[in-house]
Structures are given as C-alpha cells and as structure tokens.
Design an enzyme around this catalytic site. Structure first.
Site, mmCIF file in Angstrom:
data_model
loop_
_atom_site.group_PDB
_atom_site.id
_atom_site.type_symbol
_atom_site.label_atom_id
_atom_site.label_comp_id
_atom_site.label_asym_id
_atom_site.label_seq_id
_atom_site.Cartn_x
_atom_site.Cartn_y
_atom_site.Cartn_z
ATOM 1 C CG HIS A 263 -14.692 10.640 6.215
ATOM 2 N ND1 HIS A 263 -15.719 10.215 6.244
ATOM 3 C CD2 HIS A 263 -14.517 11.168 7.346
ATOM 4 C CE1 HIS A 263 -16.375 10.401 7.457
ATOM 5 N NE2 HIS A 263 -15.513 10.794 8.179
ATOM 6 C CG ASP A 314 -8.987 13.826 12.801
ATOM 7 O OD1 ASP A 314 -9.245 14.361 13.991
ATOM 8 O OD2 ASP A 314 -9.182 12.850 12.281
HETATM 9 N N1 COA Z 1 -3.569 9.699 1.753
HETATM 10 C C1 COA Z 1 -3.181 9.261 0.763
HETATM 11 N N2 COA Z 1 -4.448 8.364 -0.001
HETATM 12 C C2 COA Z 1 -5.321 8.115 0.567
HETATM 13 C C3 COA Z 1 -5.612 8.618 1.942
HETATM 14 C C4 COA Z 1 -4.639 9.388 2.726
HETATM 15 N N3 COA Z 1 -4.967 10.120 3.495
HETATM 16 N N4 COA Z 1 -6.742 8.130 2.171
HETATM 17 C C5 COA Z 1 -7.368 7.329 1.173
HETATM 18 N N5 COA Z 1 -6.351 7.315 0.225
HETATM 19 C C6 COA Z 1 -6.446 6.357 -0.908
HETATM 20 C C7 COA Z 1 -6.054 5.047 -0.520
HETATM 21 O O1 COA Z 1 -4.589 4.914 -0.805
HETATM 22 C C8 COA Z 1 -6.752 4.330 -1.562
HETATM 23 O O2 COA Z 1 -6.318 4.448 -2.628
HETATM 24 P P1 COA Z 1 -6.219 3.349 -3.873
HETATM 25 O O3 COA Z 1 -7.548 2.908 -4.064
HETATM 26 O O4 COA Z 1 -5.406 3.855 -5.120
HETATM 27 O O5 COA Z 1 -5.425 2.150 -3.161
HETATM 28 C C9 COA Z 1 -8.164 5.020 -1.717
HETATM 29 O O6 COA Z 1 -7.684 6.384 -1.178
HETATM 30 C C10 COA Z 1 -9.202 4.546 -0.622
HETATM 31 O O7 COA Z 1 -8.487 4.680 0.774
HETATM 32 P P2 COA Z 1 -9.169 3.444 1.674
HETATM 33 O O8 COA Z 1 -7.830 3.508 2.793
HETATM 34 O O9 COA Z 1 -9.390 2.123 1.257
HETATM 35 O O10 COA Z 1 -10.286 4.311 2.459
HETATM 36 P P3 COA Z 1 -11.046 3.853 3.612
HETATM 37 O O11 COA Z 1 -12.506 4.178 3.343
HETATM 38 O O12 COA Z 1 -10.737 2.505 4.049
HETATM 39 O O13 COA Z 1 -10.307 4.771 4.758
HETATM 40 C C11 COA Z 1 -9.766 6.468 6.094
HETATM 41 C C12 COA Z 1 -10.647 6.026 5.241
HETATM 42 C C13 COA Z 1 -10.163 7.755 6.776
HETATM 43 C C14 COA Z 1 -9.224 5.483 7.054
HETATM 44 C C15 COA Z 1 -8.271 6.979 5.185
HETATM 45 O O14 COA Z 1 -8.753 7.745 4.327
HETATM 46 C C16 COA Z 1 -7.139 7.260 5.869
HETATM 47 O O15 COA Z 1 -6.364 6.449 6.420
HETATM 48 N N6 COA Z 1 -6.637 8.597 6.109
HETATM 49 C C17 COA Z 1 -5.803 9.077 6.882
HETATM 50 C C18 COA Z 1 -6.142 8.882 8.444
HETATM 51 C C19 COA Z 1 -7.012 10.193 8.927
HETATM 52 O O16 COA Z 1 -6.823 11.133 8.531
HETATM 53 N N7 COA Z 1 -7.815 9.538 9.705
HETATM 54 C C20 COA Z 1 -9.164 10.369 10.008
HETATM 55 C C21 COA Z 1 -10.297 10.229 9.799
HETATM 56 S S1 COA Z 1 -11.522 11.366 9.919
#
Ligand code: COA
Length: 377
Positions: A263, A314
């Site tokens: 998140h 979710d």
């Molecule tokens: N699975 C595996 N790794 C994850 C992850 C996940 N669901 N969510 C974040 N990470 C990791 C990323 O790979 C990244 O790692 P790194 O620094 O080694 O590259 C780090 O955590 C930060 O992730 P990032 O995508 O930059 O964070 P964000 O704040 O931009 O994204 C989300 C937040 C919610 C978009 C992201 O966690 C995600 O894509 N989750 C899956 C989709 C989801 O469940 N969405 C519903 C949100 S309520």
C-alpha cells in the site's frame, strides 16, 4: 523558458493536495478514521447508511436521520428504461466496471439535476448516484444470467437490498452483516487515486456524474480496485495450500507483484484487512471453501517473510465476496458501489471550496527545433 528545476514527485507520493474533513489514513499506526471515528470502533457496529450519513453530514445519524437516509436511498434504487437497455446492449463479456462506468456516465443525461451544482442539487444527485450504481451492478448481473430483475425491498437496508437484488434471495443475517461491514470498510480512504480523479474532474466545475465516471475509470485498474478480482484468480490458480511456496517464490523471482499486498500509505497492517480476514475465515468455513482462506493465510505469512509486506483491503475482500456467492467479475464493482459514498462526499467538499486543480510538469524535451515543411520531412 523551461521550469525544469522543479523535479516532480513520482506518483505524487507524500504530496498533500487537499484539505478534507472526511477521512484520515494513519499509515504508521495502521489506523483509518471516518469523520474522526476510528474504523475499528465502527466495523461490525454500524450499517453502511450510518457511515454514508456521517460522511455526507459530519456525524453518525440519530434513529430518524438513519431512517430518512435508508428510505431515501432505497427509493432511488431504480434506473431509467434507456439505461437498462444500455445494459442489455453491452457485449456479454464486457468487464462490468466498463459497463458500470458507461452506464453511470449515461445517467448524467437523464438526471433531473444535471448541470445544477448547488449544495441541494448535489445532495439529491449523491443519493441517486449511490443508489443507482448498486442497481446498475445488480441489474447487469441479473440480465447476464437471464434472471428477472429484482426490485428493492422498501423495508430492508442498503446492504441487504444490494445483495438481494444481485443474488435474488434474502441474505441470512451473517451474510448481511458481513456484506454491510464490507461496504462500511470500503466507503472512503482519503485521496486514493480514484478520489483524486473525482476531485480533479469536479475542480473544473464539471458535475458530479462526470466526477464519478472519472473515479470509476480510475478504480478499475489492477493497482487500485481491480486487485480483488486478481486475488481470487490467484487463489484458484494455486488451488491448495501445499502449492503456495512455489507459486509465491516463482512470482517474486520474476519480479511480479502479489495482488492484494502493499500500500502507498500503510507501512503496517491495513486495519480493513484485519476485519475482512475475520469475516473471510467465518464465511469460507460456512460456504465450504475453507481451503481458500487457508491458502490466503499461508500467502500472508510467506509474503511477510519474503518481502515484509502485508495484505491490503483487496486481499481478504476477495474471499469474503467469493464466500457470499458474488461472481468474481463483480468484485471491483462492489468496491465501487461502496466507495461512491466517499467519492460524492469529496465532490461536495470540493465544490464548497473549489480551486481548479492544475499542477505543473517538468518539461524534459528540447527547444528551438527547426520547422520543416511537410514535403521536406
Ligand atoms: N508484491 C510484491 N512486492 C511489492 C508489492 C506486492 N504486491 N507491493 C509493493 N512491492 C514492493 C515493490 O516491488 C517495491 O520493492 P523494491 O523497492 O524492492 O523495488 C516496493 O515494495 C515498493 O513498491 P511500489 O510499487 O513502489 O509502491 P507504490 O506505493 O508505488 O505502490 C501499490 C503501491 C498498492 C500500487 C503496490 O503495493 C502494488 O502494486 N500492489 C499490488 C496491487 C494491489 O494490491 N493494489 C490494491 C491497493 S489497495
């Protein structure tokens, strides 16, 4: 010339873009507040209508205010014939979120307050839109499975009616409570991407239907509301607990994200997932799909060990909805119906103190290129 000394904040992380009285996410302590009420205080104790009243009017309702909110929402759970026709004309395999977005946008053409953005008109539109998004989702499902449309029961609450109109049977008390709480938990979440989209849209003085259409478009994506559907597909794909390690390690080794985890704001447990986990366990057992809860639980432990990341709203909402008999195609739409309560509240808040939302960009292109006539290119 250029203003490229202003470096952008990628994904606007940490940027404060609005004042709001509606909700607050404390990502460090894992807390969510609606109008100052801790979600842990509300979950399981209040109905969705009570939360809607709090979001729209500032406080939880007294009994007569609650009855007014309940009955006025139920009275609006119907659609113009042209919008039902639009649902009938939609391709049978179209994503329900695409149909919902299109149908809600079309409702703007029929709304008696279309084009009027006063506080009173916005409140009337808020009621209609919230009731109608639920009716669009339930009607679409009924039409697609060839079952008759179900009219709202004037005596029942919003959650019970929504499930009734979707599934065609009066839900049992445990089901109704779980669904009501699921709606309560999704109702608002500060400036989520979809809420920001709604506020940006309405800041141009486009109306509420335009704003909610933009919000629906934003919620659809798998990084936002679309994740719950992908979660259930992952659980079915894994099939049994013994396969969790191989699946998760394979995904992480390929740099793939695990849906329903992580998140932007929560650095600790998402409080909503804690409540949904409890309902998921109970409902999965009742529905004879305990293996789905067990797989989820194992994934949760493993992702914590491997990445230190926790489930978001979710993750367990997927198994709660599955156990309630809701087809996976509608999971994101159910989220949308609940979040509409928050979106319309943000739209009304934006209207009360509006200034066009128009940020700047950091131009990274060139200058002074020589123009060449089309025949010389
Ligand atoms: N699975 C595996 N790794 C994850 C992850 C996940 N669901 N969510 C974040 N990470 C990791 C990323 O790979 C990244 O790692 P790194 O620094 O080694 O590259 C780090 O955590 C930060 O992730 P990032 O995508 O930059 O964070 P964000 O704040 O931009 O994204 C989300 C937040 C919610 C978009 C992201 O966690 C995600 O894509 N989750 C899956 C989709 C989801 O469940 N969405 C519903 C949100 S309520």
């Amino acid at each position: 010339m250029s203003d490229n000394k202003n470096q952008p904040v990628r994904g606007l992380e940490g940027v404060v873009a609005a004042d709001t009285l509606l909700s607050y996410v404390d990502g460090e302590r894992g807390k969510l507040y609606y109008r100052g009420y801790d979600i842990d205080e509300l979950a399981g104790k209040v109905s969705f209508e009570e939360v809607v009243h709090a979001l729209w009017f500032g406080d939880l309702p007294n009994p007569s205010q609650l009855e007014e909110m309940r009955s006025s929402l139920i009275a609006e759970m119907r659609l113009p014939g042209q919008v039902l026709d639009l649902l009938r004309l939609a391709p049978p395999n179209a994503n329900p979120m695409v149909v919902l977005r299109t149908a809600l946008s079309s409702l703007g053409m029929f709304d008696p307050d279309g084009g009027i953005n006063t506080e009173e008109a916005n409140l009337r539109k808020a009621r209609r839109i919230l009731a109608q998004v639920a009716t669009i989702v339930s009607s679409l499902h009924r039409l697609r499975v060839g079952k008759p449309l179900v009219s709202a029961d004037a005596k029942a609450g919003f959650a019970a009616n929504f499930l009734y109109m979707l599934c065609g049977r009066i839900p049992e008390e445990t089901e109704r409570n779980a669904f009501d709480t699921l709606l309560v938990l999704h109702a608002d979440h500060s400036l989520a991407a979809s809420t920001f989209a709604a506020r940006v849209t309405v800041s141009t003085l486009a109306g509420m239907h335009s704003a909610i259409t933009a919000a629906l478009a934003s919620l659809k994506g798998p990084l936002h509301g679309g994740a719950n559907r992908e979660v259930i597909e992952m659980l079915h794909g894994i099939g049994k607990t013994g396969r969790v390690n191989a699946y998760i390690d394979g995904m992480l080794a390929n740099g793939k994200k695990i849906m329903g985890f992580g998140h932007r704001v929560y650095k600790t447990e998402d409080p909503r997932s804690r409540h949904l986990r409890r309902f998921s366990e109970e409902l999965c057992r009742k529905a004879g799909v305990s293996h789905l809860f067990d797989i989820s639980h194992e994934i949760e432990s493993l992702v914590m060990i491997r990445k230190g990341i926790r489930p978001n709203v979710d993750f367990y909402s997927a198994t709660v909805q599955e156990a309630l008999g809701i087809p996976k195609e509608y999971f994101t739409s159910i989220f949308a119906v609940s979040r509409t309560a928050g979106w319309v509240a943000h739209v009304m808040e934006q209207f009360r103190d509006n200034r066009l939302i128009r940020p700047s960009s950091n131009y990274t292109g060139g200058f002074d290129r020589k123009f060449r006539d089309i025949h010389d290119r």
